[in-house]
Write a protein that holds these residues in place. Structure first.
Motif, PDB file in Angstrom:
ATOM      1  N   SER A  59       0.830  -1.205   0.000  1.00  0.00           N
ATOM      2  CA  SER A  59       0.000   0.000   0.000  1.00  0.00           C
ATOM      3  C   SER A  59       0.866   1.258   0.000  1.00  0.00           C
ATOM      4  O   SER A  59       2.012   1.239   0.456  1.00  0.00           O
ATOM      5  CB  SER A  59      -0.923   0.016   1.219  1.00  0.00           C
ATOM      6  OG  SER A  59      -0.159   0.221   2.408  1.00  0.00           O
ATOM      7  N   ARG A  89       1.509  -6.963  -4.646  1.00  0.00           N
ATOM      8  CA  ARG A  89       0.334  -6.373  -5.289  1.00  0.00           C
ATOM      9  C   ARG A  89      -0.025  -5.068  -4.593  1.00  0.00           C
ATOM     10  O   ARG A  89      -0.307  -5.031  -3.400  1.00  0.00           O
ATOM     11  CB  ARG A  89      -0.836  -7.353  -5.206  1.00  0.00           C
ATOM     12  CG  ARG A  89      -2.163  -6.791  -5.687  1.00  0.00           C
ATOM     13  CD  ARG A  89      -3.273  -7.785  -5.401  1.00  0.00           C
ATOM     14  NE  ARG A  89      -4.590  -7.214  -5.617  1.00  0.00           N
ATOM     15  CZ  ARG A  89      -5.738  -7.825  -5.281  1.00  0.00           C
ATOM     16  NH1 ARG A  89      -5.686  -9.025  -4.717  1.00  0.00           N
ATOM     17  NH2 ARG A  89      -6.901  -7.244  -5.506  1.00  0.00           N
ATOM     18  N   TRP A  91      -2.239  -1.938  -3.585  1.00  0.00           N
ATOM     19  CA  TRP A  91      -3.678  -1.726  -3.349  1.00  0.00           C
ATOM     20  C   TRP A  91      -3.830  -0.615  -2.329  1.00  0.00           C
ATOM     21  O   TRP A  91      -3.062  -0.526  -1.369  1.00  0.00           O
ATOM     22  CB  TRP A  91      -4.290  -3.026  -2.820  1.00  0.00           C
ATOM     23  CG  TRP A  91      -5.761  -3.004  -2.533  1.00  0.00           C
ATOM     24  CD1 TRP A  91      -6.764  -3.232  -3.413  1.00  0.00           C
ATOM     25  CD2 TRP A  91      -6.392  -2.782  -1.268  1.00  0.00           C
ATOM     26  NE1 TRP A  91      -7.990  -3.182  -2.782  1.00  0.00           N
ATOM     27  CE2 TRP A  91      -7.781  -2.903  -1.454  1.00  0.00           C
ATOM     28  CE3 TRP A  91      -5.911  -2.501   0.015  1.00  0.00           C
ATOM     29  CZ2 TRP A  91      -8.696  -2.745  -0.418  1.00  0.00           C
ATOM     30  CZ3 TRP A  91      -6.820  -2.336   1.054  1.00  0.00           C
ATOM     31  CH2 TRP A  91      -8.195  -2.455   0.830  1.00  0.00           C
ATOM     32  N   TRP A 115      -7.272  -5.807  -0.032  1.00  0.00           N
ATOM     33  CA  TRP A 115      -7.184  -6.230  -1.438  1.00  0.00           C
ATOM     34  C   TRP A 115      -8.547  -6.555  -2.047  1.00  0.00           C
ATOM     35  O   TRP A 115      -8.639  -7.197  -3.084  1.00  0.00           O
ATOM     36  CB  TRP A 115      -6.218  -7.413  -1.618  1.00  0.00           C
ATOM     37  CG  TRP A 115      -4.826  -7.091  -1.195  1.00  0.00           C
ATOM     38  CD1 TRP A 115      -3.969  -6.195  -1.765  1.00  0.00           C
ATOM     39  CD2 TRP A 115      -4.128  -7.631  -0.067  1.00  0.00           C
ATOM     40  NE1 TRP A 115      -2.785  -6.151  -1.071  1.00  0.00           N
ATOM     41  CE2 TRP A 115      -2.854  -7.020  -0.034  1.00  0.00           C
ATOM     42  CE3 TRP A 115      -4.443  -8.583   0.901  1.00  0.00           C
ATOM     43  CZ2 TRP A 115      -1.910  -7.324   0.939  1.00  0.00           C
ATOM     44  CZ3 TRP A 115      -3.504  -8.890   1.869  1.00  0.00           C
ATOM     45  CH2 TRP A 115      -2.246  -8.263   1.885  1.00  0.00           C
ATOM     46  N   GLY A 231      -7.665 -10.607   4.402  1.00  0.00           N
ATOM     47  CA  GLY A 231      -7.653 -10.301   2.980  1.00  0.00           C
ATOM     48  C   GLY A 231      -8.794 -10.956   2.222  1.00  0.00           C
ATOM     49  O   GLY A 231      -9.285 -12.020   2.591  1.00  0.00           O
ATOM     50  N   LYS A 235     -11.821 -11.549  -6.770  1.00  0.00           N
ATOM     51  CA  LYS A 235     -11.009 -10.806  -7.741  1.00  0.00           C
ATOM     52  C   LYS A 235     -11.819  -9.768  -8.516  1.00  0.00           C
ATOM     53  O   LYS A 235     -11.256  -8.864  -9.119  1.00  0.00           O
ATOM     54  CB  LYS A 235     -10.366 -11.767  -8.736  1.00  0.00           C
ATOM     55  CG  LYS A 235      -9.460 -12.826  -8.114  1.00  0.00           C
ATOM     56  CD  LYS A 235      -8.235 -12.215  -7.454  1.00  0.00           C
ATOM     57  CE  LYS A 235      -7.295 -13.285  -6.917  1.00  0.00           C
ATOM     58  NZ  LYS A 235      -6.144 -12.693  -6.185  1.00  0.00           N
ATOM     59  N   GLU A 270      -6.582  -0.527  -7.341  1.00  0.00           N
ATOM     60  CA  GLU A 270      -5.490  -1.434  -7.682  1.00  0.00           C
ATOM     61  C   GLU A 270      -4.339  -0.613  -8.256  1.00  0.00           C
ATOM     62  O   GLU A 270      -4.550   0.249  -9.104  1.00  0.00           O
ATOM     63  CB  GLU A 270      -5.950  -2.479  -8.704  1.00  0.00           C
ATOM     64  CG  GLU A 270      -6.988  -3.445  -8.180  1.00  0.00           C
ATOM     65  CD  GLU A 270      -6.411  -4.474  -7.219  1.00  0.00           C
ATOM     66  OE1 GLU A 270      -5.174  -4.655  -7.212  1.00  0.00           O
ATOM     67  OE2 GLU A 270      -7.207  -5.097  -6.485  1.00  0.00           O
ATOM     68  N   GLY A 514       0.879 -11.498  -3.589  1.00  0.00           N
ATOM     69  CA  GLY A 514      -0.437 -10.892  -3.706  1.00  0.00           C
ATOM     70  C   GLY A 514      -1.060 -10.944  -5.066  1.00  0.00           C
ATOM     71  O   GLY A 514      -2.098 -10.315  -5.306  1.00  0.00           O
TER      72      GLY A 514
END
Length: 515
Positions: A59, A89, A91, A115, A231, A235, A270, A514
């Motif tokens: 993040s 990942r 986010w 996420w 989490g 998706k 995202e 992630g």
């Protein structure tokens, strides 16, 4: 003249230990005076927790915290840097807003999971729950009916009162009945989920693939108003945790056939793959620069709250201890390092990567002190399976004034930690890492990974105590004329299987997570 020189040498030899003892006493007195009279803990906590917020790996808030920590260390004259160990990942949490629209109107307590996908604007839809079907075939036949609906996948708790509240006010009969009813309800719901052919990890994906517009859960943490926030598995559609009280309301409405409708807006973003870091700070050793004493805490957090006690308080202890040591012990014998680790919450990734990438530091490690289980004062230290831990830790603790260690219980040689927190990354590599384990303050129920892990839960007197303890232990380990030996104790047999206990093996960090 010869006789005079001999006498002077003898006098110097005799007085040296006394001078060293006086210096040690002065350093420790200064550490305590600085911690109690010029504490920076409250200001550091405000900047880390209130101003920056939670520090979820990947993040923008995590990256901002890494940069803030480097700047803070450098403002104290301490060399610091952010070391990239991987990527995650990216986010960013936005707004979660959930309103009950039918059969009445109310704004609900809710938070999207980390996420979670965004809702792409407000979405209004009916709420349904997982049915009690005969088998997977029946569930697959029902599955298309979720299209355009929000689906509840947890049971409603029969009571929102924690056990201690029942034990304080309930009769023996009512307490027994509550526990029996709760166990029956939760077992029946687990059986309901098993009959779908899915589990808690795979069910959300099946529901979103079938056209559900969102997943609703309630992960109660057994305390008033407290839910755990982890989490999302989805998706494409949001996964939202609803507070126990409001989740129960929705659940009962569905059970009674009143077809509740809610409006949900989730505005997360995202950000693609983002670099991830460990923040490292260093005070160079003057006599043995290639031997190290480390202060250790994970810097990342889940983001239901602001990560105050998991592990803001551990990070605060290490930062404050480093500040104090730089001021009153600026030329340590051994190099002092502080590691504020990334992605501990996903499997000790930052510290495991450091161990892999820095074999010379691991080889030269005199001791590492890690704190990670809440805001409470330290009450337990284990020798982690090192044969000589009794000698060294007791010698270092011996210099700590009684008021800062009176509750500490030690366990020697102990058994090596294979997980739990970042000290285990070092122990598994055969290096002396020790956990400064804290008093509970109901950590497991109220702040560990919850939506209530915020600044107001910090007990600053206990955190200050821990900063003093840590600074003195680091000072003593740095000054120790002996190097900590790495002989391992016999671990005996595992009572569960009768097999010899094995030393844990190093973890392989996830450096691209992630996805």
């Amino acid at each position: 003249m010869k006789r005079l020189l001999t006498l002077l040498m003898l006098l110097t030899f005799c007085l040296a230990p006394l001078a060293q003892g006086q210096d040690q006493k002065t350093v420790i007195e200064n550490i305590i005076k600085e911690a109690n009279g010029n504490s920076q803990l409250e200001e550091l906590a405000y900047e880390m927790l209130d101003k920056n917020g939670p520090r979820l790996v990947g993040s923008p808030q995590m990256q901002a915290a890494n940069e803030w920590a480097v700047n803070k260390f450098e403002s104290w004259g301490i060399s610091a840097r952010n070391e990239q160990w991987g990527e995650w990942r990216g986010w960013e949490r936005g707004i979660t807003h959930v309103d009950l629209i039918e059969p009445r109107v109310k704004t609900l307590e809710a938070m999207s999971l980390a996420w979670s996908p965004a809702s792409n604007g407000p979405v209004t839809a009916e709420v349904v729950m997982i049915p009690d079907v005969a088998d997977q075939a029946a569930f697959e036949a029902w599955l298309p009916t979720v299209k355009g609906k929000f689906v509840m996948i947890n049971a409603a708790q029969p009571t929102g009162r924690p056990d201690y509240n029942w034990e304080k006010f309930g009769t023996e009969a009512s307490i027994e009945k509550m526990r029996k009813d709760r166990n029956t309800i939760l077992r029946a719901w687990s059986q309901r989920i098993r009959k779908t052919g899915y589990n808690s990890r795979t069910l959300p994906t099946a529901l979103e693939d079938a056209g559900a517009v969102g997943i609703l859960i309630s992960n109660w943490s057994r305390g008033f108003g407290v839910n755990k926030i982890f989490g999302a598995r989805t998706k494409k559609v949001p996964t939202v945790d609803i507070g126990l009280e409001d989740y129960g309301t929705l659940f009962r409405m569905v059970e009674h056939g009143d077809a509740p409708q809610i409006r949900v807006e989730v505005t997360s973003k995202e950000l693609g793959m983002m670099p991830t870091y460990n923040t490292m700070a260093e005070i160079k050793g003057s006599e043995k620069p290639n031997e190290y004493v480390m202060l250790s805490a994970h810097f990342d957090s889940w983001d239901g709250g602001t990560g105050a006690t998991d592990n803001g308080t551990g990070s605060l202890v290490m930062m404050e201890a480093m500040r104090i040591l730089k001021k009153h012990y600026p030329n340590p014998k051994r190099t002092i390092l502080a590691g504020l680790w990334g992605s501990e919450e996903q499997g000790l990734n930052g510290s495991s990567a450091f161990v892999q990438d820095n074999p010379k530091v691991v080889e030269g490690l005199q001791a590492l002190f890690n704190q990670d289980n809440g805001t409470g004062r330290v009450v337990n230290i284990s020798g982690q399976g090192f044969l000589h831990s009794y000698e060294f830790i007791n010698r270092w603790l011996g210099a700590v004034p009684r008021e800062y260690k009176s509750e500490i219980r030690t366990n020697f040689p102990g058994t090596p930690g294979g997980g739990g927190s970042d000290y285990a990354s070092f122990v598994s590599a055969g290096a002396p890492g020790f956990s400064l384990s804290s008093l509970s303050w109901d950590y497991g129920s109220y702040t560990w990974h919850t939506n209530r892990d915020t600044y107001d839960k910090i007990v600053f007197d206990d955190v200050r105590n821990n900063a003093i303890l840590t600074a003195i232990l680091v000072y003593m380990a740095s000054e120790d004329p002996k190097t900590f030996p790495r002989d391992k104790a016999e671990l005996g047999t595992n009572p569960r299987n009768g097999q010899p206990r094995a030393w844990p093996t190093p973890r392989n960090p996830n450096r691209k997570g992630g996805q």
